[in-house]
Scaffold this active site. Structure first.
Site, PDB file in Angstrom:
ATOM      1  N   LYS A 175     -50.511  25.242 -52.872  1.00 23.08           N
ATOM      2  CA  LYS A 175     -50.510  26.533 -52.187  1.00 23.08           C
ATOM      3  C   LYS A 175     -50.146  27.675 -53.145  1.00 23.08           C
ATOM      4  CE  LYS A 175     -49.274  24.463 -47.695  1.00 23.08           C
ATOM      5  NZ  LYS A 175     -50.332  24.865 -46.749  1.00 23.08           N
TER       6      LYS A 175
ATOM      7  N   ARG B 285     -45.469  25.928 -45.782  1.00 25.45           N
ATOM      8  CA  ARG B 285     -44.753  24.869 -46.487  1.00 25.45           C
ATOM      9  C   ARG B 285     -44.851  25.074 -47.996  1.00 25.45           C
ATOM     10  NH1 ARG B 285     -42.607  20.389 -43.502  1.00 25.45           N
ATOM     11  NH2 ARG B 285     -42.328  19.479 -45.567  1.00 25.45           N
TER      12      ARG B 285
ATOM     13  N   LYS C 248     -53.414  34.228 -38.249  1.00 29.31           N
ATOM     14  CA  LYS C 248     -52.376  34.952 -37.491  1.00 29.31           C
ATOM     15  C   LYS C 248     -52.112  36.317 -38.125  1.00 29.31           C
ATOM     16  CE  LYS C 248     -50.464  30.437 -36.456  1.00 29.31           C
ATOM     17  NZ  LYS C 248     -49.582  29.385 -36.985  1.00 29.31           N
TER      18      LYS C 248
HETATM   19  C1  26Q Z   1     -48.404  11.165 -43.006  1.00 31.49           C
HETATM   20  C2  26Q Z   1     -47.903   9.892 -43.174  1.00 31.49           C
HETATM   21  C3  26Q Z   1     -46.550   9.693 -43.352  1.00 31.49           C
HETATM   22  C4  26Q Z   1     -45.686  10.792 -43.310  1.00 31.49           C
HETATM   23  C5  26Q Z   1     -46.189  12.057 -43.124  1.00 31.49           C
HETATM   24  C6  26Q Z   1     -47.549  12.255 -42.985  1.00 31.49           C
HETATM   25  C7  26Q Z   1     -48.081  13.622 -42.804  1.00 31.49           C
HETATM   26  C8  26Q Z   1     -47.483  14.506 -41.914  1.00 31.49           C
HETATM   27  C9  26Q Z   1     -47.971  15.781 -41.760  1.00 31.49           C
HETATM   28  C10 26Q Z   1     -49.197  14.041 -43.500  1.00 31.49           C
HETATM   29  C11 26Q Z   1     -49.697  15.324 -43.316  1.00 31.49           C
HETATM   30  C12 26Q Z   1     -49.084  16.214 -42.435  1.00 31.49           C
HETATM   31  C13 26Q Z   1     -49.549  17.580 -42.206  1.00 31.49           C
HETATM   32  C14 26Q Z   1     -50.654  18.100 -42.702  1.00 31.49           C
HETATM   33  C15 26Q Z   1     -51.029  19.481 -42.425  1.00 31.49           C
HETATM   34  O1  26Q Z   1     -50.277  20.248 -41.861  1.00 31.49           O
HETATM   35  N1  26Q Z   1     -52.245  19.888 -42.820  1.00 31.49           N
HETATM   36  C16 26Q Z   1     -52.701  21.244 -42.572  1.00 31.49           C
HETATM   37  O2  26Q Z   1     -53.397  21.235 -41.339  1.00 31.49           O
HETATM   38  C17 26Q Z   1     -53.727  22.543 -40.937  1.00 31.49           C
HETATM   39  C18 26Q Z   1     -54.360  22.471 -39.576  1.00 31.49           C
HETATM   40  O3  26Q Z   1     -55.648  21.939 -39.671  1.00 31.49           O
HETATM   41  C19 26Q Z   1     -54.632  23.209 -41.958  1.00 31.49           C
HETATM   42  O4  26Q Z   1     -54.820  24.543 -41.578  1.00 31.49           O
HETATM   43  C20 26Q Z   1     -54.009  23.155 -43.352  1.00 31.49           C
HETATM   44  O5  26Q Z   1     -54.931  23.643 -44.313  1.00 31.49           O
HETATM   45  C21 26Q Z   1     -53.602  21.738 -43.683  1.00 31.49           C
HETATM   46  O6  26Q Z   1     -52.901  21.703 -44.920  1.00 31.49           O
END
Ligand code: 26Q
Length: 824
Positions: free
Chosen positions: A565, A560, A673
């Protein structure tokens, strides 16, 4: 149900697994399910018929596992996640079912092109990035390990948006992934749950005991769809249960009867909006009402489903912790905590203290971030309006918790304010991470460094109060999808060398270590990498009309788009090489041939991220067209990076860019990966990079940049990015070239915000790490020039990263958190 027909009494048996039988069933499904003859069928017809055939083969086992799951008294894991970034299902299910050869033979006998059907599948993109993909890897491992478990989530009608570029800028398109049919799911409308919202609460007296009931204002139906999650060739098929919102009849009828047809339709649309679309933000959540509706919707449905269908009617709920653990994938499902309390106290009539004692053993919480702005909070006003009873429960949990804190520390008001689940500013809100920490039996981070920083920086006071709660489970990725399926040639090479046990026991890759010294193996390994680059080129050409440079090092940054990042660091490296050549400082012939590949989606509302995407495309257009580079530097940015593209890009990569500011990336999983597929990492001391480097060895990893304590110290002492700009002529030239409009047709205004952000703010210290990054890239060039040395390192990366299997992560969850029974 009592069956009378003898066939209904017979146990379900697996269909025969010969190519002939498979072909017959495929044709049967085509004719009787799709209603077409083979000669008249479309690719979609054939794809759906094939998918149904695979499903039929897995169905007997699935029914068996569903039955077993209901009957067993063993403790189960309920994985609660708002996202599952599944990727395509066909190949995975063929592999897991051991059907790949049979299907290939059957289809070829029918004259059907299997590759065409593979390409036809639209991947279910029900997640944003790392967190959603992790959930998908975890359910794969749970099934492969045979752990009693079920995944719960939301069946978004539209997944993560499809990204296109118009004049180099991101444009989002809806992802209508269901439009051509979705063969991997089975709807179970008769198992729907009713989910309530709004209204008010009342207290009443029942035999001298004061009780509360919630009188909701409206309800919606949650309809479950089951997806099969087959374990790898172990005869197990687990379930992923995704909820879809449907208007309730009663609700409609009331309005219909009042004669307001339009209003009735509006009400239906309103209810069905809940599971309509995945929120594409992954870092700065907006407190949107619909998002909270989504969270409560899926979590309430899941809890009711588990309690109602998995437990016998007379089940003694005081034993619940022996029967289930709800794993909270970040804070998104945390509203499950007051929901379980409400069920136990209000619906089952349990005393508060007993219910709380149970609840705190039934949840565990995984945190996935360190960024303060990413921690979810919900305004009390909104919570009270949507879920009034839950807000009362949260208040009481907080009151009792703060009383314990007081008992322990006295009236330390500062500490109490810092630990309160309710925060007063800027508006009174509930801190979901705090609620999860108070309620969870365990709290884990997703890499060693992250778990340590969680305790030291984010949840410090909680660590002091509940030290035994905190633990680490380093993330992992499924070797089935990301090695066996994505990289068949490397898989064959590995299997030839050490047998095929590595697919479910990835630590065995260690056995490859001695082969790094074997010239024949190195040659074969190099040949596989070259073949994977050709395969990637085929895809890029066909998909986007793009091509990587012939004989180039593939330098890949896919994830992303986020400032932390630091895609900008990679851009500056490219611009600096380009500037060096056009200014005559570097001879083009001295440039090590490279193609930089980017893949990244920006949240639609994240303006800076979108500008950086525009800049990458703009730099690419200029650099790729400039003959002075003699084709030695290319930038390739295919739009719509997703799981399907990842499966082609990762096996072809030479260099993996993991360059976040230290202390910002919780773990990263792309980093794993790449290493497993034989790319070397250029990376900071961040997230799981730390553990990757420890395992592969310093000499097989290009480390650069500040450590977390160094970055912290620089912040404290006052970071002034312009000083780095002034002090470094190369950096100055690169930044000036962007500022000059060289990549925007002379218009200096286009990237002005990017440049001034770097010079005057630079929250993630790109400029401070610029010089060490460039120096590390020079080391990369030097090693790459020695092809044999590079390949040796690449082999060692594969051999030493078996630790990063999600099977190992799941075993760690079982040992440290879930304490579910041993696996067979
Ligand atoms: C929350 C509330 C409202 C709308 C969206 C969200 C939301 C959605 C997705 C908040 C965060 C996320 C995703 C976070 C994410 O992908 N974090 C990643 O998680 C990975 C798995 O543990 C890690 O490897 C990454 O470092 C971390 O950034």
């Amino acid at each position: 149900m009592t069956a009378t027909h003898p066939l209904a009494l017979a146990p379900v048996t697996a269909p025969p697994r010969t190519a002939d039988a498979f072909a017959a069933q495929f044709l049967h499904n085509l004719n009787f399910d799709r209603g077409v003859a083979l000669s008249a069928s479309s690719a979609n017809d054939r794809y759906l018929a094939l998918a149904h055939t695979v499903r039929d083969h897995l169905m007997a086992q699935w029914l068996e596992d569903l039955r077993h799951q209901k009957q067993t008294q063993a403790k189960s894991v309920c994985y609660l996640s708002a996202e599952y970034l599944l990727g395509r299902q066909l190949d995975n299910n063929l592999l897991a079912g051991g059907l790949a050869e049979v299907a290939a033979e059957a289809l070829s006998a029918c004259g059907v092109d299997l590759d065409e059907l593979r390409a036809h599948e639209v991947e279910p993109g029900l997640g944003n990035g790392g967190l959603g993909r992790l959930a998908a890897c975890f359910i794969d491992s749970l099934a492969t390990l045979g752990a009693p478990s079920i995944g719960y989530g939301i069946r978004y009608e539209y997944g993560i948006f499809r990204q296109t570029f118009v004049d180099g800028q991101q444009v989002e398109q809806p992802d209508a992934w269901l439009s051509l049919g979705s063969p991997w799911e089975v709807a179970r409308p008769e198992e729907a749950q009713t989910i309530a919202f709004g209204g008010h609460t009342e207290t009443f007296d029942e035999q001298g005991v004061s009780r509360t009931r919630w009188i909701p204002a409206w309800t919606v139906q949650a309809v479950p769809y089951n997806l099969m999650v087959p374990g790898f060739q172990n005869g197990r098929v687990n379930t992923l249960r995704l909820w879809s919102a449907k208007a309730t009849n009663a609700f409609d009828l009331r309005i219909f009867n009042s004669g307001d047809y339009e209003e009735a339709v509006r009400a239906q649309t309103f209810a069905e909006n809940i599971s309509k679309v995945l929120y594409p933000e992954d870092s700065t959540p907006q407190g949107k009402e619909l998002r909270l509706q989504q969270q409560y919707f899926f979590v309430a449905a899941s809890i009711h489903d588990f309690l109602g269908t998995m437990l016998s009617e007379d089940y003694d709920l005081s034993n619940l912790p022996a029967r289930v653990i709800f794993q909270l994938n970040d804070t998104h499902p945390v509203i499950a905590v007051p929901e379980l309390m409400r069920v136990l106290v209000d619906e089952k009539g349990m005393p508060w203290d007993a219910a709380w004692a149970i609840t705190r053993q039934c949840f565990a919480y995984t945190c996935h971030t360190l960024l303060p702005e990413a921690l979810e909070v919900w305004p009390v006003e909104l919570l009270g309006r949507l879920l009034p009873r839950h807000l009362e429960i949260i208040y009481r949990i907080n009151e009792e918790f703060l009383a314990e804190v007081r008992e322990r520390y006295g009236d330390d008001e500062m500490r109490i304010r810092n630990m309160s689940i309710i925060v007063e500013h800027p508006v009174r809100s509930v801190r979901m991470a705090y609620l999860a920490t108070v309620a969870g039996a365990k709290v884990n981070g997703v890499a060693e460094l992250h778990s340590q920083l969680l305790r030291d920086k984010v949840l410090t006071d909680f660590d002091d109060f509940y030290p035994e709660k905190f633990t680490n489970v380093t993330n992992g990725v499924t070797p089935r999808r990301f090695l066996r399926l994505a990289n068949p040639e490397l898989s064959d090479l590995i299997t030839e060398a050490i047998g095929d046990g590595w697919v479910t026991d990835l630590a065995r890759l260690r056995e490859l270590e001695p082969l790094a010294e074997d010239a024949g193996f190195r040659a074969a390994f190099g040949e596989v990498k070259a073949a994977n680059k050709r395969r990637l080129n085929d895809v890029l050409r066909e998909r986007d009309g793009l091509e990587v440079g012939d004989g180039h090092m593939l330098d890949v940054m896919v994830k992303r788009l986020h400032e932390y990042k630091r895609q900008m660091l990679k851009v500056l490296h490219i611009v600096s090489t380009y500037e060096g050549v056009v200014s005559g400082r570097i001879a083009a012939s001295d440039v090590q041939p490279r193609t930089a590949i980017f893949g990244a989606k920006a949240a639609p509302g994240y303006a800076m991220a979108k500008r950086i995407i525009h800049l990458i495309n703009a730099v690419g257009s200029v650099v790729n067209a400039d003959p002075r580079l003699e084709g030695r530097l290319k930038v390739v940015f295919p739009p719509n990076y997703n799981v399907t593209l990842a499966e082609r890009v990762i096996p072809a990569a030479d260099l993996s860019e993991q360059i976040s500011l230290a202390g910002k990336e919780a773990s990263g999983t792309g980093n794993m990966k790449f290493a497993l597929n034989g790319a070397l990492t250029i990376g900071t001391d961040d997230g799981a990079n730390v553990e990757i480097r420890e395992l592969v060895g310093d000499e097989n990893f290009f480390l650069f940049g500040m450590s977390e304590p160094e970055a912290e110290a620089l912040t404290v002492s006052g970071y002034r990015p312009s000083e780095y700009y002034q002090a470094d002529a190369g950096l100055r030239a690169a930044v000036d070239l962007i500022a000059s409009g060289a990549f925007s047709g002379g218009d200096r205004s286009v990237f002005e915000p990017v440049v001034s952000n770097l010079l005057y703010e630079d929250r993630f210290m790109v400029l401070a790490d610029y010089a060490p990054y460039i120096a590390a890239q020079e080391r990369v060039d030097a090693v790459y020039a020695d092809h044999d040395a590079w390949t040796r390192s690449a082999i060692l990366n594969v051999a030493r990263t078996g630790f990063f299997s999600s099977d190992r992560s799941i075993r760690d969850y079982i040992d440290r958190i879930w304490h579910t029974p041993p696996l067979d």
